[in-house]
Design an enzyme around this catalytic site. Structure first.
Site, PDB file in Angstrom:
ATOM      1  N   THR A 185       0.875  -1.169   0.000  1.00 11.87           N
ATOM      2  CA  THR A 185       0.000   0.000   0.000  1.00 11.87           C
ATOM      3  C   THR A 185       0.915   1.222   0.000  1.00 11.87           C
ATOM      4  OG1 THR A 185      -0.032   0.150   2.387  1.00 11.87           O
ATOM      5  CG2 THR A 185      -1.758  -1.167   1.376  1.00 11.87           C
ATOM      6  N   LYS A 439     -15.070  16.532  12.157  1.00  6.48           N
ATOM      7  CA  LYS A 439     -16.099  16.416  13.190  1.00  6.48           C
ATOM      8  C   LYS A 439     -16.333  17.791  13.792  1.00  6.48           C
ATOM      9  CE  LYS A 439     -17.761  13.216  16.580  1.00  6.48           C
ATOM     10  NZ  LYS A 439     -17.483  12.076  17.436  1.00  6.48           N
TER      11      LYS A 439
HETATM   12  P1  ADP Z   1      -3.613   3.819   0.069  1.00  2.98           P
HETATM   13  O1  ADP Z   1      -4.400   3.259   1.221  1.00  2.98           O
HETATM   14  O2  ADP Z   1      -2.166   3.711   0.241  1.00  2.98           O
HETATM   15  O3  ADP Z   1      -4.088   5.160  -0.413  1.00  2.98           O
HETATM   16  P2  ADP Z   1      -5.011   2.272  -1.904  1.00  2.98           P
HETATM   17  O4  ADP Z   1      -4.695   2.578  -3.289  1.00  2.98           O
HETATM   18  O5  ADP Z   1      -5.152   0.894  -1.496  1.00  2.98           O
HETATM   19  O6  ADP Z   1      -3.841   2.851  -1.136  1.00  2.98           O
HETATM   20  O7  ADP Z   1      -6.232   3.161  -1.493  1.00  2.98           O
HETATM   21  C1  ADP Z   1      -7.465   2.674  -1.119  1.00  2.98           C
HETATM   22  C2  ADP Z   1      -8.315   3.816  -0.702  1.00  2.98           C
HETATM   23  O8  ADP Z   1      -8.570   4.704  -1.783  1.00  2.98           O
HETATM   24  C3  ADP Z   1      -9.696   3.403  -0.249  1.00  2.98           C
HETATM   25  O9  ADP Z   1      -9.673   2.940   1.075  1.00  2.98           O
HETATM   26  C4  ADP Z   1     -10.467   4.696  -0.414  1.00  2.98           C
HETATM   27  O10 ADP Z   1     -10.253   5.571   0.678  1.00  2.98           O
HETATM   28  C5  ADP Z   1      -9.840   5.311  -1.629  1.00  2.98           C
HETATM   29  N1  ADP Z   1     -10.682   5.031  -2.794  1.00  2.98           N
HETATM   30  C6  ADP Z   1     -10.514   4.093  -3.726  1.00  2.98           C
HETATM   31  N2  ADP Z   1     -11.493   4.147  -4.645  1.00  2.98           N
HETATM   32  C7  ADP Z   1     -12.324   5.155  -4.287  1.00  2.98           C
HETATM   33  C8  ADP Z   1     -13.537   5.699  -4.813  1.00  2.98           C
HETATM   34  N3  ADP Z   1     -14.094   5.261  -5.912  1.00  2.98           N
HETATM   35  N4  ADP Z   1     -14.102   6.722  -4.134  1.00  2.98           N
HETATM   36  C9  ADP Z   1     -13.551   7.211  -3.016  1.00  2.98           C
HETATM   37  N5  ADP Z   1     -12.411   6.737  -2.474  1.00  2.98           N
HETATM   38  C10 ADP Z   1     -11.804   5.712  -3.089  1.00  2.98           C
END
Ligand code: ADP
Length: 543
Positions: A185, A439
């Site tokens: 990640t 919040k």
């Molecule tokens: P990191 O946690 O390092 O940013 P990821 O690429 O795994 O890496 O990110 C996942 C996160 O990205 C999700 O938990 C969410 O917060 C955000 N995310 C992914 N797709 C969407 C989406 N369609 N809308 C809003 N947030 C999204």
């Protein structure tokens, strides 16, 4: 009583051999520094077989982690198959990480060998002496004029392939739970964590991309994965494409909007996928290209603003299809295509549906949970809590890091760190990430919704809402806004625009006009950077 069906493992060798046998005539194109190169699946498959031999000849161990530091290209796709089909694990390294993070993950993963694009050598080669575990650095010559180090550890990809005999016979991986790929990640929250995909999870995840209500990928598609192959395996799309024999168009290093739109036009691309930032950059150019071949533009990784999807709908003839997922979810978990119960809705309401994160794809279970009591919340479209996920392509633990309670629940569900509502028909709407919630006076404000409304202003290009520490309310929303070129707006214009669109107490207290929203290594808004810039002292004590 057990069923009486054959027990066959779900593994990538099946995907490879199927493609080699029946899709040999299909094409894989890569944009290069000086043009384009094209091979057939048959030629690609032969090179995968050679690469498999190369790994053996170099003495790369049986379960080795094999690093790649590469663009989206045909050669990267060779690694995507040769590595796991020989039982090894492909560790895709994010080329945008800082040196220390890169060093950390290469060491943590225990990479034995790294395949690196020539143009990217300056980003990683300086670390070589600090990474004694990496015995070989194989340079993939992408035509850049970067100097290649004169060092016995450095080898040339094409030379190795040229002298290798193609592996003869069928690849076999007996156990479908064998690890196939590793992706860290991006570490927006703490140290990067390794997500270790198995053959089984990868095959099932690919299969789901082929289903009609998901992406409906098929043999007739020409797929352009813009999302990097180092980011959650380009959302698993290259594996799905090979499974169904779709033609592939790889952008290589050319990620500028004009270059991407040119590829779509020239090669009649039908499906493409990328983060919203990429699609945003393309908006001003949409009218200059013939994009009529497109049937799906997939967006995810961060929220796809309604205004962006609508800009594509009017400018290119199709909206952006939003999907939600994480590195930990392989990543496909939800897709926001309107369903039959949306039939008859007007354009504005449909745009609202597309601005949600959509329904869980088959085999993925979701729930929302009250973070304090741990109670499951109703799917009524208003109650919101932490989104948790479970399914056969969802992580159960991190590589070398176990299953910490912050990330996984006692009953084995993934804690996504996202806060969401789910409606009665299973449509998920992300409110925020846990750490980005604002919040105010004990009530939550959804920064995602606020951003969406600010970005609906025609003169606003991007907006990120962060929490501003506040004596009285503990936190208040502050908006960081990027204006379109030549536009002149003040705080009062943004507030006036929002009035009536959101509750009064959601109106931002402060608006910062900035040149650009800082982005993380995977192209997401870095709210951490914005908070550090505008409110370095953080949340007030006791808040
Ligand atoms: P990191 O946690 O390092 O940013 P990821 O690429 O795994 O890496 O990110 C996942 C996160 O990205 C999700 O938990 C969410 O917060 C955000 N995310 C992914 N797709 C969407 C989406 N369609 N809308 C809003 N947030 C999204």
């Amino acid at each position: 009583m057990h069923g009486l069906m054959q027990d066959r493992p779900l593994t990538l060798p099946h995907v490879f051999h199927r493609a080699e046998r029946i899709f040999g005539h299909k094409s894989i194109l890569t944009a290069t520094v000086d043009g384009e190169s094209r091979v057939t699946y048959a030629q690609w498959a032969e090179r995968v077989r050679r690469l498999a031999t190369v790994l053996d000849t170099l003495g790369v161990s049986a379960e080795a982690r094999v690093g790649s530091f590469a663009w989206n290209t045909q050669r990267h796709l060779e690694l995507y198959f040769a590595v796991p089909c020989t039982g090894r694990v492909l560790h895709t390294l994010n080329i945008r990480l800082f040196a220390e993070q890169l060093q950390y993950i290469v060491e943590h993963a225990g990479d034995e060998i790294v395949f690196v694009e020539r143009s990217l050598l300056p980003l990683i080669w300086p670390l070589a002496d600090r990474l004694p575990g990496v015995r070989h650095w194989v340079v993939i010559d992408d035509g850049a004029d970067t100097e290649i180090p004169d060092d016995p550890r450095v080898l040339d990809y094409e030379q190795l392939l040229a002298v290798a005999e193609p592996f003869d016979g069928r690849f076999t991986v007996e156990d479908e739970d064998t690890a196939a790929a590793l992706c860290y990640t991006s570490g927006t929250t703490g140290n990067p964590k390794g997500v270790l995909y198995s053959h089984r999870s990868t095959v099932l995840h690919s299969l789901i991309s082929l289903t009609a209500d998901t992406l409906g990928l098929g043999e007739r598609d020409r797929l352009l994965p813009v999302v990097p192959m180092f980011h959650v395996n380009a959302w698993g799309l290259p594996y799905a494409a090979v499974l169904c024999g779709a033609d592939l168009v790889f952008p290589g290093p050319a990620m500028r909007p004009g270059a991407l739109l040119g590829l779509i036009q020239r090669h009649r691309v039908t499906v493409t996928a990328g983060v919203p930032t990429i699609w945003l950059g393309a908006v001003p150019l949409l009218g200059d290209y013939d994009l009529s071949s497109l049937r799906m533009v997939l967006g995810g990784g961060s929220a796809v603003p309604k205004s962006l999807s609508e800009a594509w709908r009017t400018g290119a003839g199709l909206p952006i299809t939003q999907a939600w997922g994480m590195t930990e979810t392989s990543p496909l978990a939800t897709v926001a295509s309107p369903r039959s119960h949306h039939d008859g809705l007007g354009a504005a309401a449909l745009a609202g549906v597309r601005a949600s994160q959509g329904q869980a794809v088959p085999l993925v279970d979701l729930r929302i949970v009250d973070p304090e009591s741990g109670a499951e919340l109703p799917w009524d479209g208003t109650a919101f809590g932490e989104l948790q996920a479970s399914g056969p392509w969802i992580a159960a633990a991190y590589f070398g890091g176990g299953s910490d309670a912050n990330s996984f629940t006692g009953d084995g569900w993934l804690r996504t760190g996202d806060v969401a509502t789910i409606d009665a028909k299973g449509f998920v709407r992300l409110v925020d990430r846990t750490k980005d919630l604002v919040k105010s006076g004990g009530e939550w404000i959804s920064s995602v919704e606020l951003e969406n409304e600010i970005m609906a202003h025609p003169d606003v290009v991007e907006a990120a809402v962060i929490a501003k520490p506040d004596e009285r309310w503990s936190e208040r929303p502050a908006a960081c806004v990027v204006l379109a070129e030549g536009a002149r707006l003040g705080t009062e214009d943004i507030v006036a625009h929002l009035t009536g669109r959101v509750a009064k107490w959601w109106l931002p207290d402060e608006v910062h006009f900035i040149d650009e929203v800082p982005k993380t290594s995977t192209g997401k808004f870095s709210k951490k950077a914005l908070r550090e810039r505008f409110y370095p002292s953080g949340v007030l004590p006791g808040a």
